[in-house]
Design an enzyme around this catalytic site. Structure first.
Site, short mmCIF file in Angstrom:
data_model
loop_
_atom_site.label_atom_id
_atom_site.label_comp_id
_atom_site.label_asym_id
_atom_site.label_seq_id
_atom_site.Cartn_x
_atom_site.Cartn_y
_atom_site.Cartn_z
CB THR A 1 -90.27 10.46 66.51
OG1 THR A 1 -89.13 9.67 66.81
CG2 THR A 1 -91.34 9.52 65.96
CG ASP A 2 -84.89 9.88 65.51
OD1 ASP A 2 -85.77 9.39 66.25
OD2 ASP A 2 -83.69 9.91 65.83
CD GLU A 3 -88.20 5.81 68.32
OE1 GLU A 3 -88.77 4.71 68.24
OE2 GLU A 3 -87.89 6.34 69.41
CE1 TYR B 1 -93.86 7.35 70.13
CE2 TYR B 1 -91.70 6.73 69.26
CZ TYR B 1 -92.59 7.70 69.69
OH TYR B 1 -92.21 9.03 69.67
CE LYS C 1 -95.03 11.01 67.11
NZ LYS C 1 -95.82 12.12 67.72
#
Ligand SMILES: NC(=O)c1ccc[n+]([C@@H]2O[C@H](COP(=O)([O-])OP(=O)(O)OC[C@H]3O[C@@H](n4cnc5c(N)ncnc54)[C@H](O)[C@@H]3O)[C@@H](O)[C@H]2O)c1
Length: 347
Positions: free
Chosen positions: A131-133, A159, A163
């Protein structure tokens, strides 16, 4: 080709299954999913008897389930995850178990199934859907700053940290064991079958029920919105054509603040600003995510084709308006308890 897909009963996974079955007549898919609260076989009811599709209920942490499935597969697309930031703030345990340890179990099983210590590049690709997070947060007011694949990784929520754990494990297994691994890092998705705790289905379904929509903080947090069909196509492109060991950013060139998004949804639903209920901000709420997706375009020829605003948003909103039986079923029971805990005392 036989794909072992993890997490295929969730939002992106179920859209991926349907897209691949329709677009690739020679591909078979085994979908391994434990069916947490966000996994829903109704998402796949129209393909459940498809001759090239099989569902296996099981946990990615369970080697005894995973290992024999890997023997049969030619490649792995790993997207099973605990996926909701707010839930990770309430309890990070399941996030570490599934997103970090679950990824390690899959990587080890894949390595063993492909022959052990050093794995040949021909042994089969493993795509980790990140994810870009994992890039942390960008400041507001600096539109020239974008996440590239070189941006240092930084997990700001439990989260994103979990990831990121899976993401760096995937690179480590490529580096150490020579495994054929690619990583995708995508921005926020929208589209059919998204669990209605995420902002777009939450807001649309609340408005249909004539309930207010809870808007965090000042509403200025910015996300780059991509239609799920574009994301699925990008994952398939990376699976088929990506360079081994590389990470690819995936984005929609479509930055919107939460306030802009909220007003767009209100407008589409024929509702006014009185339906906004400001609530206390999410702790540690990342300010801005913005993706530079030029690498995947230059190297693999992928770019978004279904994410242009406001048409893409309109089609997603329309789907929730037209498919009320689906989300009304989902938005009952355990979901209500979660919603109360998350927003009940937050006025
Ligand atoms: N939704 C987004 O905007 C977005 C953006 C970028 C990346 N991603 C990533 O894409 C992936 C899919 O996201 P989503 O939005 O479809 O999530 P989702 O929550 O809708 O689906 C997750 C699926 O994984 C399954 N699952 C969870 N734990 C499992 C376990 N231990 N074993 C087997 N299955 C398990 C769930 O049952 C569910 O079907 C995630 O890895 C997420 O981090 C999502």
């Amino acid at each position: 080709m036989h794909i072992l897909l993890t997490g295929g009963a969730g939002f992106i996974g179920s859209n991926f299954v349907k897209m691949v079955l329709a677009a690739r007549p020679n591909v078979r898919i085994t979908n391994l999913d434990v069916l947490t609260y966000s996994g829903n076989l109704e998402n796949l009811s129209d393909v459940q008897n498809h001759p090239r599709y099989r569902f296996v209920k099981g946990d990615i942490l369970d080697t005894a389930t995973v290992a024999p499935l890997m023997e049969e597969a030619d490649c792995v697309v790993h997207m099973a995850a605990e996926s909701h930031v707010d839930r990770s703030i309430m309890d990070s345990g399941p996030f570490i178990r599934t997103n970090v340890v679950g990824t390690q179990v899959l990587l080890d099983c894949w390595r063993r199934s492909r022959g052990g210590e050093r794995v040949s590049k021909q042994a089969g690709r493993f795509v980790y859907v990140s994810t870009d997070e994992v890039y942390g947060s960008l400041p507001l007011g600096r539109p020239e700053l974008l996440f590239t694949e070189q941006t240092p990784l930084k997990g700001n929520s439990p989260y994103s940290a979990s990831k990121l754990g899976g993401d760096v494990l995937a690179s480590a297994y490529h580096h150490t064991f020579g495994m054929d691994i690619c990583i995708t890092r995508c921005s926020n998705n929208h589209g059919p079958y998204q669990f209605p705790e995420k902002v777009i289905p939450l807001f649309v379904t609340n408005l249909i029920e004539n309930k207010q929509v809870p808007l965090y903080g000042d509403g200025q947090n910015v996300r780059d919105w991509l239609h799920v069909d574009d994301h699925c196509e990008a994952i398939l492109t990376v699976l088929e054509k990506g360079r081994s060991g590389e990470a690819y950013n995936i984005g929609g060139n479509n930055e919107k603040s939460n306030l802009e998004l909220t007003h767009a949804i209100l407008w589409l639903m024929g509702k006014g600003p009185e339906m906004i209920k400001p609530v206390a901000d999410r702790p540690g709420h990342d300010r801005r995510y913005a993706i530079d997706a030029s690498k995947i375009k230059a190297e693999l020829g992928w770019e978004p084709t279904r994410s242009a605003w406001p048409k893409a948003l309109e089609s997603t909103v329309r789907w929730y308006v037209d498919n009320q039986a689906w989300w009304r079923n989902v938005k009952s029971g355990a979901y209500r308890a979660y919603y109360e805990k998350q927003y009940g005392n937050r006025g």
